[in-house]
Structures are given as C-alpha cells and as structure tokens.
Design a protein around this motif. Structure first.
Motif, short mmCIF file in Angstrom:
data_model
loop_
_atom_site.label_atom_id
_atom_site.label_comp_id
_atom_site.label_asym_id
_atom_site.label_seq_id
_atom_site.Cartn_x
_atom_site.Cartn_y
_atom_site.Cartn_z
N GLY A 36 0.79 -1.22 0.00
CA GLY A 36 0.00 0.00 0.00
C GLY A 36 0.82 1.27 0.00
O GLY A 36 1.91 1.32 0.58
N PHE A 37 0.29 2.30 -0.68
CA PHE A 37 0.81 3.67 -0.60
C PHE A 37 -0.23 4.51 0.13
O PHE A 37 -1.36 4.66 -0.35
N LEU A 38 0.13 5.06 1.28
CA LEU A 38 -0.73 5.95 2.03
C LEU A 38 -0.13 7.33 2.05
O LEU A 38 1.09 7.49 2.01
N GLY A 39 -0.98 8.34 2.15
CA GLY A 39 -0.48 9.70 2.24
C GLY A 39 -1.59 10.69 2.00
O GLY A 39 -2.60 10.36 1.37
N PRO A 40 -1.42 11.93 2.47
CA PRO A 40 -2.43 12.96 2.22
C PRO A 40 -2.41 13.38 0.75
O PRO A 40 -1.55 12.94 -0.03
N ASN A 41 -3.36 14.22 0.37
CA ASN A 41 -3.38 14.75 -0.99
C ASN A 41 -2.05 15.45 -1.29
O ASN A 41 -1.52 16.18 -0.46
N GLY A 42 -1.51 15.19 -2.48
CA GLY A 42 -0.26 15.81 -2.87
C GLY A 42 0.98 15.13 -2.33
O GLY A 42 2.09 15.65 -2.48
N ALA A 43 0.81 13.95 -1.72
CA ALA A 43 1.96 13.26 -1.14
C ALA A 43 2.85 12.61 -2.19
O ALA A 43 4.01 12.30 -1.93
N GLY A 44 2.30 12.37 -3.39
CA GLY A 44 3.08 11.73 -4.45
C GLY A 44 2.62 10.32 -4.78
O GLY A 44 3.24 9.63 -5.60
N LYS A 45 1.52 9.87 -4.16
CA LYS A 45 1.03 8.50 -4.37
C LYS A 45 0.64 8.25 -5.82
O LYS A 45 1.08 7.29 -6.45
N THR A 46 -0.22 9.13 -6.36
CA THR A 46 -0.72 8.92 -7.72
C THR A 46 0.41 9.05 -8.75
O THR A 46 0.46 8.29 -9.72
#
Length: 309
Positions: A36-46
C-alpha cells in the motif's frame, strides 16, 4: 514463484517543471504481496502509481517492473498488468459483459475466449445476473466491481488499484474488500493507494506512508503501530477551551499526549490503567474512551492534522 521483486525502485523521482512530486523514494514489492501507498493529498502516491503503470515517464532514478524498464518495455509490462483507476472508465452505453469482452480483445483474446473469461470474472465479482445490464444504471459499488473484473481479463501478474473504494458506502466497501482478499489468497500481487486507514489494515501486508513526495515510514500495519504509537489510546474531554490547561496534570501518564481542540489523546500501553491514574490524581474528565491504536494514529502523527487542499 521467483523471489525477485516484481517492482523495484531506487531513488525514484518525478518532477513537473519546478515541482517535485516524488522525491527520491526506494520501494520494492515482492510477488504475492499486497502493498500500500498511504499519504495525504499531494503526497506523491498517484504520481508514483502512474510511473509504475507505465503511463508517466520517470524523471530520475531507477524503476524496474518484472525486471524490465518502463521506458523501453512499457508495452510488455502493461500486457502483464491490470489497472483499476481512481475514476471508473467503463463505457456506460455498453452492457457489463460487452465492457469485459471488448477489453479482452485488446489483449488478443478471441471473442470466444473473452466471453468465457468475462463469465468467469462476473461470477467472481458476483455480477453474473447483471451481465446483460447497461453499466449506467448500476450502483457505484457494482460499477467498481465491473472495473475490477475488467482489470483481471488478461490474468495479470500485478494489479494496481488507485483509491479502489472511494465514494462507496460501507456495505459496498466490504464486498469489494472480500473480492480483493480472495485475489490476495490466490497469490495475486496487489498495489493499492488509499485514504482509508482501515482499508490499508485490511488489505496490505506492507505499506509506505508518503508525505511531501518522500517516504515517512515503511512496514506492516501492526509494525508501524507498534513503532510509532502505543498499544492503546485514552481519549478524554474536559470541555471547550479547557483541554490544554489539563496537560501539566497529566505528566507521566502514558507515552505521549496530543492536544486537539475538542479532546486530549493519551497514548499508553494500558488505556484503562492510564484512566485510573487520572482519577487517582483527581483529574476527572467530562468523558473518556479507551480504544486500540490504529494506523490512522500513525498516519496523523507522521503527516500532521493540517488539512491539505
């Protein structure tokens, strides 16, 4: 099954002009793993997922998928991959079965093979009875299951799921989790991005928490909870504007105290013992709650509680 990682990234970077979306991350995903990749908006996941999906070029660093370079072997990699995008991209004027059959043709399945595979997958996602229905009137959860079925039409070695249950009600989320868990039991390799901490705990063997394009932490859900927070959380409320003034009285109770506008969070190995200590000190809150620590506590500790637009 080979022990070589399906995904291997070293010092991976993605820039858009002067903006660095992914800032030198290292990631490995093993065969059969749910990552999994977790993070807030703008964290770089997408941005990371798009590079793994071979639809966005790497700016710097190294990325190998199935041992191949997306820059030169993108088509070969995509042929072995299934993708469930954040927004469904189904043709809503076609039937459910037609969506799967036509997609199967892109992978050189004969019409007969595609229909047989579509029937198998619709049974897997519990939508056999909707095979001849148009997509448009289906519920959000049903459309999401169609997207998952479609992503499996080519028997992929790797399945990418970008926010798979966003916008779904709790019942639909749990149905989807059940299907994904079954895929995991069959040995599928899953890579998931999600904002839902309970989803990550349910689906992921291992995950990274991203913030500002970098990896803030990596490990199993339970391992991250053990490393970054205590086993339990005592939530206490003293009334509006009165929480912070109680902090000096709580010194030594638990391992860490977090002051929020509406309550205090006391992280402790034993929440009931911490509450008893408060009463012994004659510090009596208006309300109290003892709960197990969760991945959400880890996430908020590492990325903060400031709303990211």
């Amino acid at each position: 099954m080979s022990d070589a990682p399906l995904i291997s990234a070293q010092s991976l970077v993605k820039r858009f002009g002067d903006f660095t979306a992914v800032d030198g991350i290292d990631v490995e995903v093993a065969p059969g793993e749910s990552f999994g990749f977790l993070g807030p908006n703008g964290a770089g996941k997408t941005s990371t997922m798009r590079m793994i999906g071979c639809v966005s070029p790497v700016t710097d660093g190294s990325l190998r998928i199935f041992g191949m370079d997306p820059a030169t072997d993108g088509r070969k990699i995509r042929a072995r991959m299934g993708v469930v995008p954040q927004l469904d991209q189904l043709d809503k004027e076609l039937t459910v079965e037609e969506n799967l059959v036509i997609y199967g043709r892109y992978f050189d399945l004969t019409r007969k093979q595609a229909r047989a595979k579509a029937a198998e997958l619709l049974d897997f996602v519990q939508l056999t009875e909707r095979a001849d229905s148009k997509v448009d009137p289906l519920s959000g959860g049903q459309q999401r299951r169609v997207s998952i079925a479609r992503s499996l039409i080519n028997d992929p070695d790797l399945l990418l799921l970008d926010e798979p249950t966003t916008g779904l009600d709790p019942q639909a989320r749990h149905v989807l989790w059940d299907r994904l868990y079954m895929l995991k039991e069959r040995g599928a390799t899953l890579v998931v991005t999600t904002h839902f901490m309970d989803e990550a705990e349910q689906l992921c063997d291992r995950l990274v928490v991203m913030d500002g394009g970098r990896i803030a932490a990596e490990g199993s859900p339970q391992g991250l909870i053990s490393e970054h927070v205590r086993r339990e959380v005592l939530e206490v409320r003293f009334g509006h504007g009165k929480n912070e003034e109680q902090v000096p009285k709580l010194e030594g109770v638990g391992g860490r105290i977090e002051v929020l506008p509406d309550r205090l969070l006391i992280y402790a190995d034993d929440g009931d013992a911490a509450l008893s200590e408060l009463h012994r000190r004659e510090v009596v809150p208006e309300s109290s709650l003892v709960r197990r620590s969760s991945l959400e506590d880890v996430f908020l500790k590492l990325t903060g509680r400031t709303l990211v637009e």
